[in-house]
Design a protein around this motif. Sequence first.
Motif, PDB file in Angstrom:
ATOM      1  N   ASN A 147     -16.681  18.093 -12.872  1.00 14.68           N
ATOM      2  CA  ASN A 147     -16.642  17.324 -14.114  1.00 14.68           C
ATOM      3  C   ASN A 147     -15.567  16.241 -14.090  1.00 14.68           C
ATOM      4  N   HIS A 148     -14.695  16.288 -13.085  1.00 11.71           N
ATOM      5  CA  HIS A 148     -13.554  15.382 -13.072  1.00 11.71           C
ATOM      6  C   HIS A 148     -13.514  14.482 -11.835  1.00 11.71           C
ATOM      7  N   PHE A 149     -14.414  14.709 -10.873  1.00 12.87           N
ATOM      8  CA  PHE A 149     -14.399  13.923  -9.645  1.00 12.87           C
ATOM      9  C   PHE A 149     -15.800  13.418  -9.324  1.00 12.87           C
ATOM     10  N   LEU A 161     -25.337  15.685  -9.539  1.00 13.98           N
ATOM     11  CA  LEU A 161     -25.224  14.769 -10.677  1.00 13.98           C
ATOM     12  C   LEU A 161     -26.556  14.634 -11.399  1.00 13.98           C
ATOM     13  N   PHE A 162     -27.665  14.892 -10.685  1.00 21.78           N
ATOM     14  CA  PHE A 162     -29.003  14.685 -11.229  1.00 21.78           C
ATOM     15  C   PHE A 162     -29.764  15.989 -11.450  1.00 21.78           C
ATOM     16  N   TRP A 215     -18.400  30.928   0.189  1.00 25.72           N
ATOM     17  CA  TRP A 215     -19.365  29.907  -0.219  1.00 25.72           C
ATOM     18  C   TRP A 215     -19.885  30.169  -1.625  1.00 25.72           C
ATOM     19  N   ALA A 216     -20.067  31.453  -1.975  1.00 26.91           N
ATOM     20  CA  ALA A 216     -20.515  31.767  -3.338  1.00 26.91           C
ATOM     21  C   ALA A 216     -19.452  31.353  -4.359  1.00 26.91           C
ATOM     22  N   SER A 217     -18.190  31.609  -4.038  1.00 28.34           N
ATOM     23  CA  SER A 217     -17.120  31.232  -4.972  1.00 28.34           C
ATOM     24  C   SER A 217     -17.044  29.720  -5.155  1.00 28.34           C
ATOM     25  N   SER A 218     -17.450  28.965  -4.134  1.00 27.82           N
ATOM     26  CA  SER A 218     -17.345  27.513  -4.218  1.00 27.82           C
ATOM     27  C   SER A 218     -18.232  26.944  -5.320  1.00 27.82           C
ATOM     28  N   PHE A 219     -19.376  27.583  -5.591  1.00 25.65           N
ATOM     29  CA  PHE A 219     -20.251  27.078  -6.641  1.00 25.65           C
ATOM     30  C   PHE A 219     -19.582  27.172  -8.005  1.00 25.65           C
ATOM     31  N   LEU A 220     -18.784  28.224  -8.212  1.00 26.27           N
ATOM     32  CA  LEU A 220     -18.079  28.360  -9.481  1.00 26.27           C
ATOM     33  C   LEU A 220     -16.999  27.295  -9.620  1.00 26.27           C
ATOM     34  N   VAL A 221     -16.302  27.006  -8.520  1.00 31.96           N
ATOM     35  CA  VAL A 221     -15.234  26.005  -8.563  1.00 31.96           C
ATOM     36  C   VAL A 221     -15.812  24.606  -8.754  1.00 31.96           C
ATOM     37  N   ILE A 222     -16.896  24.305  -8.026  1.00 31.99           N
ATOM     38  CA  ILE A 222     -17.512  22.977  -8.140  1.00 31.99           C
ATOM     39  C   ILE A 222     -18.006  22.734  -9.555  1.00 31.99           C
ATOM     40  N   ARG A 223     -18.464  23.804 -10.227  1.00 29.51           N
ATOM     41  CA  ARG A 223     -18.957  23.656 -11.593  1.00 29.51           C
ATOM     42  C   ARG A 223     -17.883  23.070 -12.508  1.00 29.51           C
ATOM     43  N   VAL A 224     -16.615  23.475 -12.275  1.00 27.82           N
ATOM     44  CA  VAL A 224     -15.507  22.983 -13.106  1.00 27.82           C
ATOM     45  C   VAL A 224     -14.954  21.671 -12.564  1.00 27.82           C
ATOM     46  N   ALA A 225     -14.648  21.640 -11.276  1.00 29.52           N
ATOM     47  CA  ALA A 225     -14.003  20.456 -10.689  1.00 29.52           C
ATOM     48  C   ALA A 225     -14.939  19.253 -10.676  1.00 29.52           C
ATOM     49  N   VAL A 277      -7.783  11.429  -9.323  1.00 30.63           N
ATOM     50  CA  VAL A 277      -6.860  12.559  -9.225  1.00 30.63           C
ATOM     51  C   VAL A 277      -5.733  12.429 -10.239  1.00 30.63           C
ATOM     52  N   SER A 278      -5.387  11.194 -10.611  1.00 28.74           N
ATOM     53  CA  SER A 278      -4.326  11.002 -11.603  1.00 28.74           C
ATOM     54  C   SER A 278      -4.778  11.385 -13.001  1.00 28.74           C
ATOM     55  N   ALA A 279      -6.086  11.344 -13.239  1.00 30.37           N
ATOM     56  CA  ALA A 279      -6.614  11.672 -14.565  1.00 30.37           C
ATOM     57  C   ALA A 279      -7.108  13.112 -14.662  1.00 30.37           C
ATOM     58  N   ALA A 280      -7.339  13.765 -13.531  1.00 26.17           N
ATOM     59  CA  ALA A 280      -7.906  15.116 -13.529  1.00 26.17           C
ATOM     60  C   ALA A 280      -6.844  16.156 -13.883  1.00 26.17           C
ATOM     61  N   PRO A 281      -7.228  17.224 -14.575  1.00 23.58           N
ATOM     62  CA  PRO A 281      -6.269  18.300 -14.847  1.00 23.58           C
ATOM     63  C   PRO A 281      -5.859  19.003 -13.558  1.00 23.58           C
TER      64      PRO A 281
END
Length: 299
Positions: free
Chosen positions: A34-36, A94-95, A22-32, A208-212
Amino acid sequence: MRPAPAHPALPWLAALGVMLMWASSFLVIRVAGNHFSPGAMALLRMASAAVALLPLLFLGRVHRPRSGRLWAAVIGWGVAWFAAYIVVLNAAELFLDPATAAMLVNLAPLLVAVASGLLLGEGLSVRLLAGVLVAFSGIVLITVGASTGDLSGLGVVLGLAAALLYAGSVLAQKLLLAHVDSTSMTVIGVLSGALACLPFTPALVTEVSAAPAGAVLGVVYLGMFPTALAFLLWGYALTHTGAGLLSSSSLLVPALTLVLAGLLLGEVPPPLAAVGGVLCLAGASFAVAPAVLAALRRQ
């Protein structure tokens, strides 16, 4: 009565694995994130989790609830936990900055500790409540130290709604585990959550087509590990421990997130946030350490 675990420390080892994922998920969500959009990310995450859990269905590890009422309860729990909570949390971020969102969501362990003591007969341990309050004070310091200062009324409402969904889902799961095994409940719940997110399919196809590729793989990781595997372990741990006690261990997550951010991203937390992380570790340890030591002594 459910059988005891093979070793009394296993539920707590499972809980530690959950907290790390769960801790690792916060790092991933921070990046992902931005695209979803919130709904599209929730759908991709839950679809990935459902695919990861399908082998359990084919191997006969999933048992059907014994009545229509249980079916409805498990499906409702899955929609609340794996669809509504995730979408609301994604929307809150988002807010709000991540630190403020995490603080609001981590009101849930305190709510669970109190509610499980009053409603589930687990008792209100002074040590448990003291540990939760110390850990939560650490989360407040992390928020003050790491927050950008952006605050939105709608964001606060969404964050509090996420905390209520979190707390309610944990309490409901604890009650349902008396009638449904944890593996079956997790698989049915995840599939229900994935189906509930299907209305976000058009947004996901577009995004998903536009995300890296890295962002897409990050969300897939969220589904397979912090969702599918972590909730299998969480259900197992919750079967053998009290809801209030286990939920208090999730107060380790903000501190673990700071540590992982330092190790994996090279981020140095502000001094106040670092002090808060120490308080999180101290408070959560104070709350759960006696139960862990007692389990080891029983062995």
